[in-house]
Design an enzyme around this catalytic site. Structure first.
Site, PDB file in Angstrom:
ATOM      1  N   PRO A   1      11.411  12.181   1.448  1.00 34.83           N
ATOM      2  CA  PRO A   1      10.331  12.738   1.064  1.00 34.83           C
ATOM      3  C   PRO A   1       9.880  13.600   2.258  1.00 34.83           C
ATOM      4  CG  PRO A   1       9.596  10.429   1.154  1.00 34.83           C
ATOM      5  CD  PRO A   1      11.190  10.456   1.242  1.00 34.83           C
TER       6      PRO A   1
ATOM      7  N   TYR B   1      11.223   8.439  15.517  1.00 38.84           N
ATOM      8  CA  TYR B   1      11.060   8.236  13.852  1.00 38.84           C
ATOM      9  C   TYR B   1      12.370   8.829  13.458  1.00 38.84           C
ATOM     10  CZ  TYR B   1       9.220   8.803   9.354  1.00 38.84           C
ATOM     11  OH  TYR B   1       9.013   8.800   7.792  1.00 38.84           O
TER      12      TYR B   1
ATOM     13  N   ARG C   1       0.890  -1.167   0.010  1.00 34.98           N
ATOM     14  CA  ARG C   1       0.158   0.093   0.011  1.00 34.98           C
ATOM     15  C   ARG C   1       0.969   1.288   0.031  1.00 34.98           C
ATOM     16  NH1 ARG C   1      -2.213   0.578   6.178  1.00 34.98           N
ATOM     17  NH2 ARG C   1      -0.177   0.366   7.290  1.00 34.98           N
ATOM     18  N   GLY C   2       0.149   2.338  -0.104  1.00 43.70           N
ATOM     19  CA  GLY C   2       0.772   3.441  -0.179  1.00 43.70           C
ATOM     20  C   GLY C   2       2.084   3.894  -1.039  1.00 43.70           C
ATOM     21  N   ILE C   3       3.073   4.189  -0.512  1.00 46.07           N
ATOM     22  CA  ILE C   3       4.321   4.595  -1.291  1.00 46.07           C
ATOM     23  C   ILE C   3       4.747   3.265  -1.955  1.00 46.07           C
ATOM     24  CG2 ILE C   3       6.709   5.132  -1.281  1.00 46.07           C
ATOM     25  CD1 ILE C   3       6.026   7.204   1.184  1.00 46.07           C
TER      26      ILE C   3
ATOM     27  N   ASN D   1      11.654   0.010   1.792  1.00 48.82           N
ATOM     28  CA  ASN D   1      10.234   0.730   2.049  1.00 48.82           C
ATOM     29  C   ASN D   1       9.500   0.813   3.418  1.00 48.82           C
ATOM     30  OD1 ASN D   1       8.060   2.818   1.148  1.00 48.82           O
ATOM     31  ND2 ASN D   1       7.110   0.935   1.251  1.00 48.82           N
ATOM     32  N   ALA D   2       9.489  -0.542   3.992  1.00 50.33           N
ATOM     33  CA  ALA D   2       8.765  -0.600   5.280  1.00 50.33           C
ATOM     34  C   ALA D   2       9.159   0.259   6.173  1.00 50.33           C
ATOM     35  CB  ALA D   2       9.025  -2.130   5.562  1.00 50.33           C
ATOM     36  N   GLY D   3       7.958   0.820   6.939  1.00 50.27           N
ATOM     37  CA  GLY D   3       8.389   1.846   7.844  1.00 50.27           C
ATOM     38  C   GLY D   3       6.991   2.028   8.727  1.00 50.27           C
ATOM     39  N   ILE D   4       7.393   2.489   9.815  1.00 51.64           N
ATOM     40  CA  ILE D   4       6.419   2.828  10.673  1.00 51.64           C
ATOM     41  C   ILE D   4       6.680   4.148  11.597  1.00 51.64           C
ATOM     42  CG2 ILE D   4       5.483   0.555  11.341  1.00 51.64           C
ATOM     43  CD1 ILE D   4       6.995   0.942  13.913  1.00 51.64           C
TER      44      ILE D   4
END
Length: 230
Positions: free
Chosen positions: A156, A126, A12-14, A61-64
């Protein structure tokens, strides 16, 4: 020849936008979500990539994210963000790098953040994790210089994703602003004056992953309209 591309957090998303861009270019794309590959689990990462064999392009890309003043940031939140955003990129990169070096070609791109360069209030975990992710790419770049493999990051500002929607919701809850005003507050964090679209990030990732980008290594490409100039 079609490349084998892995985009973590690609459902999903980016991540979905990045996966779609590579697929449209004719590449074979694997876009695992957490249910497919927990990037914080060393054994799970090794098992997942062993099934794929060759990987030509890795997109971390996985991130929280979580938001709280430092005094209210829990140790669990701190560890969770470092685990996904930094350790996940480390484990995936470490796994694919030997094969890339052996073949003399490969592209590693990590989706970092403007928070890889500056500090923002209420984002200690973060920001620290995204600084670490960008630093990882610089260190890897130094190791692979001249081998045909490159390691870079895209950074980004706020992107129109579910993660940003959650940030908008927190602003609404804490300030009483409506959704439009809350989103505008995030957009105002960069000179761009609007949220980025996932496809814009996907373009930057595709650029750094291109065969013609072999001279670009150890760089952090900022997508914010000109606010952070390196």
């Amino acid at each position: 020849m079609s490349r084998i591309v892995v985009v973590t957090g690609g459902t999903r998303g980016i991540g979905a936008a990045i996966a779609a861009r590579f697929a449209a270019a004719g590449d074979t794309v694997h876009a695992p979500g957490r249910a497919d590959c927990d990037v914080t689990d060393e054994a799970a990462v090794m098992a997942y990539f062993s099934l794929l064999g060759r990987v030509d392009v890795l997109v971390n890309n996985a991130g929280i994210s979580a938001s709280a003043p430092l005094s209210k940031t829990t140790l669990d939140d701190w560890h969770a963000q470092l685990a996904v955003n930094a350790t996940g990129a480390f484990l995936c990169t470490r796994t694919v790098l030997p094969g890339m070096r052996e073949r003399g070609t490969g592209r590693i791109v990590t989706v970092a953040s403007t928070a890889s360069h500056v500090g923002y209030r209420y984002t200690s975990g973060y920001t620290a994790s995204k600084h670490a992710a960008a630093g990882l790419m610089r260190a890897v770049a130094a190791e692979v210089a001249g081998t045909g493999v490159t390691a870079n990051a895209v950074c980004p500002a706020f992107v129109r994703t579910d993660m940003t929607a959650a940030s908008v919701a927190r602003i609404r809850e804490k300030t009483g602003r409506d959704e439009s005003a809350a989103e505008a507050a995030l957009a105002a964090a960069s000179p761009l004056g609007r949220l980025l679209e996932p496809e814009e990030v996907a373009f930057a990732v595709g650029f750094l992953a291109a065969a013609e980008a072999g001279a670009i290594n150890g760089q952090t490409l900022v997508l914010d309209g000109g606010g952070i100039q390196l």
